[in-house]
Each structure stands twice: as structure tokens, then as C-alpha cells.
Design an enzyme around this catalytic site. Structure first.
Site, PDB file in Angstrom:
ATOM      1  N   GLU A  99      61.104  35.945   8.293  1.00 26.12           N
ATOM      2  CA  GLU A  99      60.491  34.715   7.778  1.00 26.12           C
ATOM      3  C   GLU A  99      61.303  33.531   8.277  1.00 26.12           C
ATOM      4  OE1 GLU A  99      59.969  34.891   3.544  1.00 26.12           O
ATOM      5  OE2 GLU A  99      58.732  36.714   3.684  1.00 26.12           O
ATOM      6  N   PRO A 100      60.749  32.305   8.136  1.00 28.69           N
ATOM      7  CA  PRO A 100      61.490  31.144   8.648  1.00 28.69           C
ATOM      8  C   PRO A 100      62.936  31.069   8.119  1.00 28.69           C
ATOM      9  CG  PRO A 100      59.254  30.491   8.093  1.00 28.69           C
ATOM     10  CD  PRO A 100      59.397  31.921   7.667  1.00 28.69           C
TER      11      PRO A 100
ATOM     12  N   THR B 295      70.261  41.370  15.942  1.00 25.28           N
ATOM     13  CA  THR B 295      71.104  40.721  16.949  1.00 25.28           C
ATOM     14  C   THR B 295      72.300  41.613  17.307  1.00 25.28           C
ATOM     15  OG1 THR B 295      72.437  39.719  15.211  1.00 25.28           O
ATOM     16  CG2 THR B 295      70.563  38.411  16.019  1.00 25.28           C
TER      17      THR B 295
ATOM     18  N   GLU C  94      65.021  42.679  16.879  1.00 25.86           N
ATOM     19  CA  GLU C  94      65.270  43.991  16.263  1.00 25.86           C
ATOM     20  C   GLU C  94      66.744  44.183  15.901  1.00 25.86           C
ATOM     21  OE1 GLU C  94      62.958  47.307  17.452  1.00 25.86           O
ATOM     22  OE2 GLU C  94      61.350  46.067  18.237  1.00 25.86           O
TER      23      GLU C  94
ATOM     24  N   GLY D  42      66.127  36.088   8.382  1.00 25.59           N
ATOM     25  CA  GLY D  42      66.134  36.809   9.659  1.00 25.59           C
ATOM     26  C   GLY D  42      67.004  38.041   9.540  1.00 25.59           C
TER      27      GLY D  42
HETATM   28  N1  CAA Z   1      67.803  53.669   7.347  1.00 24.49           N
HETATM   29  C1  CAA Z   1      67.555  53.974   6.050  1.00 24.49           C
HETATM   30  N2  CAA Z   1      68.073  53.258   5.011  1.00 24.49           N
HETATM   31  C2  CAA Z   1      68.866  52.220   5.321  1.00 24.49           C
HETATM   32  C3  CAA Z   1      69.168  51.847   6.663  1.00 24.49           C
HETATM   33  C4  CAA Z   1      68.595  52.630   7.689  1.00 24.49           C
HETATM   34  N3  CAA Z   1      68.843  52.339   8.978  1.00 24.49           N
HETATM   35  N4  CAA Z   1      69.985  50.778   6.644  1.00 24.49           N
HETATM   36  C5  CAA Z   1      70.206  50.470   5.359  1.00 24.49           C
HETATM   37  N5  CAA Z   1      69.533  51.345   4.554  1.00 24.49           N
HETATM   38  C6  CAA Z   1      69.523  51.387   3.095  1.00 24.49           C
HETATM   39  C7  CAA Z   1      70.936  51.567   2.561  1.00 24.49           C
HETATM   40  O1  CAA Z   1      71.284  52.939   2.481  1.00 24.49           O
HETATM   41  C8  CAA Z   1      70.839  50.929   1.188  1.00 24.49           C
HETATM   42  O2  CAA Z   1      70.239  51.841   0.302  1.00 24.49           O
HETATM   43  P1  CAA Z   1      70.855  52.061  -1.206  1.00 24.49           P
HETATM   44  O3  CAA Z   1      70.953  50.692  -1.799  1.00 24.49           O
HETATM   45  O4  CAA Z   1      69.877  52.947  -1.894  1.00 24.49           O
HETATM   46  O5  CAA Z   1      72.195  52.683  -1.023  1.00 24.49           O
HETATM   47  C9  CAA Z   1      69.853  49.792   1.405  1.00 24.49           C
HETATM   48  O6  CAA Z   1      69.092  50.135   2.573  1.00 24.49           O
HETATM   49  C10 CAA Z   1      70.515  48.448   1.637  1.00 24.49           C
HETATM   50  O7  CAA Z   1      71.421  48.593   2.747  1.00 24.49           O
HETATM   51  P2  CAA Z   1      72.570  47.526   3.049  1.00 24.49           P
HETATM   52  O8  CAA Z   1      73.328  47.244   1.763  1.00 24.49           O
HETATM   53  O9  CAA Z   1      73.341  47.999   4.231  1.00 24.49           O
HETATM   54  O10 CAA Z   1      71.702  46.235   3.407  1.00 24.49           O
HETATM   55  P3  CAA Z   1      72.168  44.775   3.783  1.00 24.49           P
HETATM   56  O11 CAA Z   1      71.385  43.824   2.976  1.00 24.49           O
HETATM   57  O12 CAA Z   1      73.657  44.666   3.733  1.00 24.49           O
HETATM   58  O13 CAA Z   1      71.624  44.622   5.274  1.00 24.49           O
HETATM   59  C11 CAA Z   1      71.694  44.688   7.687  1.00 24.49           C
HETATM   60  C12 CAA Z   1      72.164  45.286   6.345  1.00 24.49           C
HETATM   61  C13 CAA Z   1      72.270  45.654   8.720  1.00 24.49           C
HETATM   62  C14 CAA Z   1      72.247  43.303   7.962  1.00 24.49           C
HETATM   63  C15 CAA Z   1      70.152  44.691   7.745  1.00 24.49           C
HETATM   64  O14 CAA Z   1      69.610  43.738   6.876  1.00 24.49           O
HETATM   65  C16 CAA Z   1      69.606  44.416   9.137  1.00 24.49           C
HETATM   66  O15 CAA Z   1      69.532  45.331   9.983  1.00 24.49           O
HETATM   67  N6  CAA Z   1      69.217  43.156   9.421  1.00 24.49           N
HETATM   68  C17 CAA Z   1      68.573  42.803  10.705  1.00 24.49           C
HETATM   69  C18 CAA Z   1      67.083  42.821  10.542  1.00 24.49           C
HETATM   70  C19 CAA Z   1      66.389  42.870  11.880  1.00 24.49           C
HETATM   71  O16 CAA Z   1      66.686  43.689  12.732  1.00 24.49           O
HETATM   72  N7  CAA Z   1      65.394  42.003  12.043  1.00 24.49           N
HETATM   73  C20 CAA Z   1      64.577  41.993  13.203  1.00 24.49           C
HETATM   74  C21 CAA Z   1      63.134  42.088  12.765  1.00 24.49           C
HETATM   75  S1  CAA Z   1      61.937  42.755  13.846  1.00 24.49           S
HETATM   76  C22 CAA Z   1      61.813  41.715  15.163  1.00 24.49           C
HETATM   77  O17 CAA Z   1      62.779  41.478  15.790  1.00 24.49           O
HETATM   78  C23 CAA Z   1      60.501  41.094  15.515  1.00 24.49           C
HETATM   79  C24 CAA Z   1      59.603  41.874  16.379  1.00 24.49           C
HETATM   80  O18 CAA Z   1      58.379  41.854  16.177  1.00 24.49           O
HETATM   81  C25 CAA Z   1      60.144  42.642  17.521  1.00 24.49           C
END
Ligand code: CAA
Length: 396
Positions: A136-137, A380, A378, A140
Site C-alpha cells: 500500500e502507499p 528489497t 518481492e 511496503g
Molecule cells: N513463511 C511462513 N511464515 C512466515 C514467513 C514465511 N516466509 N515469514 C514470516 N512468517 C510468519 C512468522 O513465523 C510469524 O508467525 P508467528 O507469529 O505465528 O510466529 C509471522 O509470520 C510474523 O513474522 P515476523 O515477525 O518475522 O514478521 P515481521 O513483521 O517482522 O516481517 C519481514 C518480516 C521479513 C520484514 C516481512 O514483512 C517481509 O518480507 N516484508 C517484505 C514484503 C515484501 O516482500 N513486499 C513485496 C510485495 S510484492 C511486490 O513486490 C509487488 C509485485 O507485484 C511483484
């Protein structure tokens, strides 16, 4: 297609089917995609004709079983396809990647049978186009802070969805999306739910198209939800499990982006080797100079290291199919290294080409612009480092 992973010694096997697929995709990409890449990059138009042809070849649902409209192949087949398509044009490979991994993979893993019939079959077969909508805006990398909301109506039949999503790949043309939105904002990550969205229903509004630096033919837009009514049957997985679904799907997606990055790097590298042999300076081909040779060696080394990290991630994903064990670490490592390699190689390629590398007469400047997104979407490079380090340090 037979399985590619030997579960006893965990080596990748390139079968005859893989080689035939790689050859077919390479020929198609070089003949049909490469010649139009510059024109579509310039216009920013969505390449619908070639995407439809790839659908007919089974490339829009490579890992989806045939009974659901897909090609019934495996992750290595997907990776080989992504590399060949990206080598011809990164924009096409972005569309292929989102359709295959961000859309089809999640639906295959978490969808109900009716959801698969309605939403998977037409998209895996390439008849319709799928998208994924998390960002969302103001949300990210911190995906858990989204502002959009889905509220269950009094009758308990529909969720009413309101909010604005951004950076939706294929947003301007998608027929269906996997949407992640908040059903219980007090619960943070655990208040996010995934929904299957039909883009042809009232309340689904395609917003402004993003004018991008690279992958310009892969249309990207905002999507506004204005009292969109989503039937409860279209909840993907369980209410409140959307964040985990989003992350699980991104693990698969990151292998696709790593492969895309490798394809871009290979294209930039091959152009550089050719140019180093042909271009003369000071009476010799520039490839005879050690400063060019050093660049060529560093480019090649990183490309081959990327390939091995991608294969390791493929093996880990195949392991997941047998054991359920996550492959988050392997996918992040492959994506991080390959995307930084693509940027490094494209940068060196521009430098080797000198003025011609900066000119739109050659595709090298496009490789440079296209490579950059692989370090951003997907997750950074910073997010990948965070995922890897947290894993190694046992942190959350
Ligand atoms: N698989 C399964 N479960 C997962 C997981 C995974 N890869 N990663 C985290 N989880 C689970 C954790 O186990 C945890 O579960 P519990 O609370 O039950 O233990 C829960 O999710 C929360 O995990 P975190 O506490 O690690 O979450 P966080 O808030 O600290 O976030 C982060 C971690 C790595 C920063 C994550 O938010 C992230 O990857 N952010 C980036 C998002 C992204 O890639 N956005 C791009 C969008 S798509 C795009 O680019 C557009 C397009 O169209 C191509």
C-alpha cells in the site's frame, strides 16, 4: 514430467523434458519476444499477444497440475523458463513470474476446490491474468501496517473491502487477484486475511499506472477498493492467516525473481563478451585488455554463483513438497545474490560498451534499468538481509 530431485542425495536432475522445455522457451523468446522488447519498453504497452502465446505454451501455470489448467511441471522447469524469458525481455518475465508464483502458487497451496475451479484454471491456462496485492502507499516492507480494511456484513455473507493498494504488477490488466487486507487491525500481522478478488465486479477501480524506470511493459498500477463486496467463500486460507500466506507465497516468488535476475545478467554478459571481441581500441579488441578481462571474469563468476544458489533454492523448495520444511532462507539468499549480481553485471556491461552502453540503440541500457527492480520488489535487498540474519541469529 518426472520429478527432478533425487531425495536420497539431493542433486538436481536436468531431464530430457527440462532440456526440451528450455530449448522451446529459448527459441520462442528469441524469435517472438526479443525483437519487440525495445518497442514495448518505449511505449510501456502491455504485451498481451506474446503473453497469450506463452499461455498456450503452458508457461503461465508451469507448476500447476494439468487438471487445473497448468503444465504440471516442477520448480526447475519454472526457473529455466524464467531465465530464458528474462534474457529476452525482463518485462515479460515479470508478468510470467507474478502469474506463476505470486498468484497460482498461493491458490494451489491454500485454495479450496471451488476457488481453484473459478480462479486457478483460467489463470494457469493463460486465458486470464492474475495479480498479487500486498503493498500500500504507506505499507511496503512493513507489510503488517496496511490501512485497507475488510469488514464482514451483518448477514455474514460478504466482506466489504475499502482501501488503496499500490505497485500491483499487472494491475491494469488483471482479471483476478490475491488481495491481502486487514480484517482485524488490532491484531497487526495476525489481523490480515487473504481474499480472491474478481476484478470485474463493482467497487474494483484501477488507479494510476506507475511510470517506471524499467520493466516498463509490465503494467503496474494502484487499485482502489470502494465498497467492494467479496463473498465469504472467497477468503483464501483462514481469516487472520493472510500474512503467513503472503510470506509463504513470497518465498516461491523470490526464486522466480532470482531467476529473472539471472536471465538479465546473462543477457548483459553475453552482449559484453561479444562487444569485447568486436570493438577495437588502440589497435586491439578491447577484450585483450586486462581491465576488460577482469570485468568479464567477475561477471561470469557471479553469474555462475547465482545459478548455484538458485538451484539450491529449487532443491529446498522440492524438499518442502516432501517435508513441509520452509525454504525461506534459501529463497532469500538466491534472490539477494542474484539481484545484486544482475545490477553488478548490467553496470559492468554499460561500462564495457562505453557510449554505446548509454545509447538506446543497444539493449544494454535497458538491462541496466530492468536489473534495478530485482533489488526492490518481492522484498528489497535490505529485507532479504534481515530475513537471512534473523534466521542465522535465531531472532524474530
Ligand atoms: N513463511 C511462513 N511464515 C512466515 C514467513 C514465511 N516466509 N515469514 C514470516 N512468517 C510468519 C512468522 O513465523 C510469524 O508467525 P508467528 O507469529 O505465528 O510466529 C509471522 O509470520 C510474523 O513474522 P515476523 O515477525 O518475522 O514478521 P515481521 O513483521 O517482522 O516481517 C519481514 C518480516 C521479513 C520484514 C516481512 O514483512 C517481509 O518480507 N516484508 C517484505 C514484503 C515484501 O516482500 N513486499 C513485496 C510485495 S510484492 C511486490 O513486490 C509487488 C509485485 O507485484 C511483484
Amino acid at each position: 514430467m518426472v520429478a527432478t530431485v533425487d531425495p536420497t542425495n539431493l542433486t538436481l536432475q536436468m531431464t530430457d523434458e527440462h532440456l526440451a522445455l528450455q530449448d522451446a522457451v529459448r527459441k520462442f523468446a528469441q524469435k517472438e519476444i526479443m525483437p519487440i522488447a525495445a518497442e514495448f519498453d518505449e511505449s510501456g504497452e502491455f504485451p498481451l499477444d506474446t503473453i497469450k502465446k506463452m499461455g498456450a505454451m503452458g508457461l503461465m501455470g508451469i507448476e500447476v497440475p494439468e487438471e487445473y489448467g497448468g503444465a504440471g511441471m516442477d520448480t526447475l522447469a519454472y526457473v529455466l523458463t524464467m531465465i530464458e524469458v528474462a534474457k529476452a525481455d525482463a518485462s515479460h518475465s515479470t508478468i510470467v513470474s507474478v502469474n506463476n508464483s505470486l498468484y497460482c502458487h498461493g491458490l494451489m497451496k491454500f485454495g479450496t476446490e471451488p476457488q481453484k475451479q473459478e480462479f486457478l484454471v483460467p489463470v494457469a491456462s493463460g486465458e486470464k491474468i492474475g495479480a498479487y496485492s500486498l503493498t500500500e502507499p504507506m505499507s511496503g516492507s512493513d507489510a503488517g501496517t496496511m490501512q485497507s480494511r475488510a469488514v464482514l456484513n451483518e448477514a455474514g455473507t460478504h466482506y466489504i473491502i475499502n482501501g488503496r493498494k499500490s505497485w500491483v504488477t499487472s494491475g491494469p490488466v488483471a482479471d483476478a487477484l490475491v488481495l491481502f487486507t486487514m480484517t482485524d487491525a488490532d491484531k497487526g500481522n495476525k489481523g490480515i486475511t487473504a481474499f480472491m478478488i474478481d476484478a470485474h465486479q463493482p467497487g474494483f477501480i484501477r488507479g494510476k499506472k506507475e511510470p517506471k524506470m524499467g520493466i516498463r511493459a509490465s503494467a503496474t498500477s494502484e487499485i482502489v477498493y470502494d465498497n467492494y463486496q467479496c463473498p465469504v467463500e472467497n477468503v483464501l486460507g483462514k481469516v487472520g492467516e493472510g500474512f503467513k500466506i503472503a510470506m509463504t507465497v513470497l518465498d516461491a516468488g523470490r526464486i522466480g525473481i532470482a531467476s529473472q535476475a539471472l536471465g538479465i545478467a546473462e543477457a548483459a554478459y553475453e552482449a559484453s563478451v561479444q562487444y569485447a571481441k568486436e570493438r577495437h581500441a588502440f589497435g586491439e579488441p578491447i577484450g585483450s585488455f586486462q581491465m576488460i578481462q577482469q570485468k568479464i571474469a567477475d561477471m561470469k563468476m557471479r553469474i555462475e554463483a547465482s545459478r548455484q544458489l538458485i538451484y539450491t533454492a529449487v532443491l529446498a523448495k522440492e524438499r518442502n513438497k516432501r517435508t513441509g520444511e520452509r525454504y525461506t532462507l534459501e529463497a532469500s539468499i538466491a534472490k539477494l545474490f542474484s539481484s545484486e549480481t544482475a545490477m553488478f553485471v548490467a553496470h559492468q556491461a554499460v561500462q564495457i560498451h562505453g557510449g554505446m552502453g548509454y545509447s538506446k540503440e543497444l539493449p544494454v541500457e535497458r538491462y541496466f534499468r530492468d536489473a534495478k527492480i530485482t533489488e526492490i520488489y518481492e522484498g528489497t535487498s535490505e529485507v532479504q538481509r534481515l530475513v537471512i540474519a534473523r534466521n542465522e541469529l535465531g531472532l524474530r
